[in-house]
Scaffold this active site. Structure first.
Site, PDB file in Angstrom:
ATOM      1  N   ARG A 180      60.825   5.595 -21.165  1.00  0.00           N
ATOM      2  CA  ARG A 180      60.226   6.191 -22.370  1.00  0.00           C
ATOM      3  C   ARG A 180      60.394   5.281 -23.584  1.00  0.00           C
ATOM      4  O   ARG A 180      59.594   5.347 -24.520  1.00  0.00           O
ATOM      5  CB  ARG A 180      60.840   7.581 -22.613  1.00  0.00           C
ATOM      6  N   LYS A 206      54.015   1.629 -17.263  1.00  0.00           N
ATOM      7  CA  LYS A 206      55.442   1.250 -17.276  1.00  0.00           C
ATOM      8  C   LYS A 206      55.705   0.202 -16.204  1.00  0.00           C
ATOM      9  O   LYS A 206      55.366   0.390 -15.041  1.00  0.00           O
ATOM     10  CB  LYS A 206      56.310   2.484 -17.005  1.00  0.00           C
ATOM     11  N   GLU A 240      65.158   4.637 -19.759  1.00  0.00           N
ATOM     12  CA  GLU A 240      64.649   3.422 -20.402  1.00  0.00           C
ATOM     13  C   GLU A 240      63.127   3.379 -20.471  1.00  0.00           C
ATOM     14  O   GLU A 240      62.558   2.770 -21.366  1.00  0.00           O
ATOM     15  CB  GLU A 240      65.172   2.189 -19.644  1.00  0.00           C
ATOM     16  N   LYS A 242      72.917   3.653 -11.985  1.00  0.00           N
ATOM     17  CA  LYS A 242      72.505   4.577 -10.932  1.00  0.00           C
ATOM     18  C   LYS A 242      73.445   4.445  -9.748  1.00  0.00           C
ATOM     19  O   LYS A 242      74.033   3.389  -9.542  1.00  0.00           O
ATOM     20  CB  LYS A 242      71.091   4.224 -10.454  1.00  0.00           C
ATOM     21  N   ASP A 272      59.729   0.641  -9.895  1.00  0.00           N
ATOM     22  CA  ASP A 272      59.647   1.251 -11.230  1.00  0.00           C
ATOM     23  C   ASP A 272      58.604   0.549 -12.123  1.00  0.00           C
ATOM     24  O   ASP A 272      58.510   0.819 -13.317  1.00  0.00           O
ATOM     25  CB  ASP A 272      61.038   1.239 -11.872  1.00  0.00           C
ATOM     26  N   ASP A 325      69.666   4.956 -18.688  1.00  0.00           N
ATOM     27  CA  ASP A 325      68.760   5.093 -17.555  1.00  0.00           C
ATOM     28  C   ASP A 325      67.446   5.778 -17.961  1.00  0.00           C
ATOM     29  O   ASP A 325      66.496   5.812 -17.192  1.00  0.00           O
ATOM     30  CB  ASP A 325      69.456   5.872 -16.434  1.00  0.00           C
ATOM     31  N   ASP A 343      65.039  -1.107 -12.026  1.00  0.00           N
ATOM     32  CA  ASP A 343      65.772  -0.155 -12.867  1.00  0.00           C
ATOM     33  C   ASP A 343      67.118   0.177 -12.227  1.00  0.00           C
ATOM     34  O   ASP A 343      67.212   1.021 -11.342  1.00  0.00           O
ATOM     35  CB  ASP A 343      64.940   1.123 -13.040  1.00  0.00           C
TER      36      ASP A 343
END
Ligand code: BES
Ligand code: MN
Ligand code: ZN
Length: 501
Positions: free
Chosen positions: A354, A268, A352, A280, A291, A350, A273
Site C-alpha cells: 500500500r 504492485k 509495504e 514473515k 508479489d 509487511d 516480499d
C-alpha cells in the site's frame, strides 16, 4: 506454439491428434459421426459401455487403425449443452491440450469451432479456444537443465473447419486476438514465476524497455534519485532495506486521439516480499516472489493493447522494489512523508504494498486520467475472504466497478466487490501522523483499500486485490499450477468494452 486456421476434410487431415468435442446426453455432431464411422464405431462403443458420457472435461483417447489420416483421436466432454459458455470452451480447450502435452504430441488439431458453431459468436469461439490452448499448454521450464524433465512443446495447433464453414474470417480474427492476448498472459506468468534473484526491479525495468522496441509503446524508468526529487517518501522507505535499487516503471501507449484521457493501470511490483523488519515466517516465504504479479499484469496489458492496436490511450505505472530487512530498512514506528504530502506511521513493515501504491496513485494525477485501476497482491485477508475464485474489487465509482465486474464474468477472471464505507477509515487513524499503515483486526482487505483511498486523487478509481488469484495452488484446466497471469485478460476485456459504448 503456432496457431493455424484451416478448411479441410477432417478424414484426410494429417495430424498427430484430432480433438473432438461431445456434449452430454444423446447429442452427436457431424465431426464425431464422421470420425467414429472411420474408426468402425469405436467411440459409440465407449459411449454405450458408459465409459464416456461427455461430462465436462472428461476425455477418452482412440487410435487410428487405418481409415483416418490422424494418429489419434481425443474425445473431450463438453458437459450439458444448456450450460455451455465461453469459460467452458476455454476449459475444455485447455484440458485437451494438457492431455496432448502428456502424450508428447507436437502437431494437434481441434475441431471444436464446428461443434459449437452458432451457439456463440464465431470471433468469441475462436478467441476462447486459442486462449484455452495457449494458456493450458504453459509450463515454466526455463531453469531445468535436464531435457528429460521438460515436457515436449506443442509446435502446431490447427483449428480445422469444414469446407462449407461460413464464419472463417471471424474464426481467423478470434484466433489472432486469442493468440495476442495469451502471449501477454504468458509473458506475465513467466515474470511472476521467475525467482526473486532473476526478476529484480531492474529486470522488470529492462522488460519494459525491451517492449518499447517490439511495440508502439514508450517506456520510462524513474530512478531512485528522481524519486527523491519527486518526494516519493513511501516508495523509497520500502526500498531502503534492499541493495537492489527501486525502479518506477512507466509505460505509455497512445492508440487513441491525443486529446483522449488515458486509462491508468497501477501494478504492485514487490519483486520479493520478506516482510522486512516485520519478517514473515519461513514456510511458504518463497511464494513471495509472486508479489510483483500486479506489475506483471500491468505490463502485459499495455503490451497486449498495443499489439491489438486498441484505439485508446493507456498508461501503466509499476513501482518495483524488494522488501527486505537490511541494515537501513524502514522500521515499525517510523513516520514517512508520502509524495502527496500526507504522513504515514509505520506499524508493520509487511504492509509495504500500500505504501508503494500510495505514491503511484499520487503520480497518476498528472495524467488527468479517465480512470485509474490498481492491481496488487495486497492482503492475505483477501485469500481468507474469497479464496482463489475471485479477486476483490473496491473503489469510488459505481460504473467503473460495474464494468470490471462484467469483464470479470466475461473472461472468467472474476472479481467480487467488498464495501468501502467511510466507517472503515477509523481503523487506519493514527495518533501522531495522518494515518497508519495497518488497520488492526478485521477486514484487512478493506482497510488496505481505505488506505489507498486516501491517495486516490479526484479521478475515478478501482482497486483489485489479487492475493488469492495470482498464484494457482491446485491447477485448473487452463490455469496450470503456479503463476496465473491474472489481470491481463480482465483489463483487455474491460478496455475493449469501453470502446463499444
Ligand atoms: N504481499 C503480501 C500479501 C500477500 C499474502 C499476497 C499472501 C499473497 C499471498 C502483503 O504485502 C502483506 O504482507 N500483507 C500483510 C498486511 C498486514 C501486515 C496488515 C498481510 O496480509 O498479512
Ligand atoms: Mn508484505
Ligand atoms: Zn507484499
Amino acid at each position: 506454439m503456432e496457431l493455424k486456421v484451416l478448411r479441410k476434410n477432417i478424414l484426410g487431415h494429417k495430424t498427430e491428434c484430432l480433438i473432438i468435442g461431445r456434449f452430454e446426453g444423446r447429442t452427436e455432431n457431424p465431426a464425431l459421426k464422421e470420425v467414429d464411422a472411420a474408426l468402425g464405431g469405436a467411440i459409440k462403443c465407449a459411449i454405450q459401455a458408459g465409459d464416456f458420457k461427455g461430462k465436462l472435461n472428461q476425455t477418452a483417447l482412440f487410435y487410428n487403425s487405418g481409415q483416418l489420416s490422424t494418429e489419434r483421436v481425443l474425445i473431450i466432454g463438453l458437459g450439458s449443452r444448456r450450460e455451455f459458455c465461453l469459460e467452458r470452451l476455454r476449459e475444455v480447450s485447455g484440458k485437451a491440450v494438457a492431455e496432448m502435452k502428456k502424450i508428447g504430441a507436437r502437431v494437434i488439431s481441434t475441431t471444436l469451432p464446428q461443434t459449437v458453431e452458432g451457439m456463440i459468436d464465431d470471433v468469441d469461439i475462436a478467441q476462447a479456444i486459442a486462449e484455452g490452448c495457449f494458456l493450458g499448454a504453459y509450463s515454466f521450464d526455463e531453469h531445468k537443465t535436464e531435457k528429460k524433465d521438460i515436457p515436449k512443446e506443442i509446435k502446431t495447433l490447427n483449428m480445422v473447419l469444414p469446407l462449407r464453414y461460413k464464419g472463417i474470417k471471424k474464426i481467423e480474427e478470434g484466433a489472432r486476438r486469442g493468440e495476442i492476448i495469451s502471449q501477454n498472459v504468458l509473458f506475465a506468468r513467466r515474470l511472476v514465476s521467475s525467482p526473486g534473484n532473476v526478476a529484480t526491479p531492474s529486470f522488470m525495468a529492462e522488460q519494459a524497455i525491451y517492449m518499447e522496441k517490439e511495440a508502439d509503446i514508450k517506456a520510462t524508468v524513474i530512478e531512485k534519485e528522481e524519486m527523491g526529487k519527486l518526494g516519493m517518501g513511501a516508495m523509497l522507505a520500502v526500498a531502503q532495506g534492499s541493495s537492489q535499487s527501486p525502479k518506477f516503471i512507466i509505460m505509455e501507449y497512445k492508440g487513441g486521439k491525443a486529446e483522449n484521457k488515458p486509462y491508468v493501470i497501477i501494478g504492485k511490483a514487490v519483486t520479493f516480499d520478506s516482510g522486512g523488519i516485520s519478517l514473515k515466517p519461513s514456510p511458504e516465504m518463497d511464494e513471495m516472489k509472486m508479489d510483483m504479479s500486479g506489475g506483471a499484469a500491468a505490463l502485459g496489458t499495455v503490451r497486449a493493447a498495443a499489439m491489438l492496436k486498441l484505439p485508446l490511450n493507456l498508461v501503466a505505472l509499476v513501482p518495483a522494489t524488494e522488501n527486505l530487512p537490511g541494515g537501513r530498512a524502514y522500521k515499525p514506528g517510523d513516520i514517512l512523508k508520502s509524495m502527496s504530502g500526507k504522513t504515514i506511521e509505520i506499524l508493520n513493515t509487511d504492509a509495504e504494498g500500500r505504501l508503494i501504491m500510495a505514491d503511484a496513485l499520487t503520480y497518476a494525477e498528472r495524467y488527468k486520467p479517465k480512470a485509474v485501476i490498481d492491481i496488487a497482491t495486497l492482503t492475505g485477508a483477501c485469500i481468507v475472504a474469497l479464496g482463489s475464485n475471485a479477486s476483490a474489487l473496491l473503489g469510488n465509482n459505481e460504473s467503473l466497478k460495474k464494468e470490471l465486474l462484467r469483464a470479470g464474468d466475461e473472461t472468467g477472471e472474476r472479481v467480487w466487490e467488498l464495501p468501502l464505507w467511510d466507517s472503515y477509515k477509523k481503523q487506519i487513524k493514527s495518533d501522531i501522523a495522518d494515518m497508519k499503515n495497518i488497520g488492526g483486526k478485521g477486514a484487512g482487505t478493506i482497510t488496505a483499500a481505505a488506505f489507498l483511498d486516501q491517495f486516490a486523487g479526484k479521478y475515478h478509481w478501482a482497486h483489485i486485490d489479487i492475493a488469492g488469484t495470482a498464484w494457482e495452488k491446485e491447477g485448473r484446466p487452463y490455469i496450470p499450477k503456479g503463476a496465473t497471469g491474472v489481470g491481463v485478460r480482465l483489463f483487455i476485456k474491460f478496455l475493449e468494452n469501453s470502446l463499444r459504448v
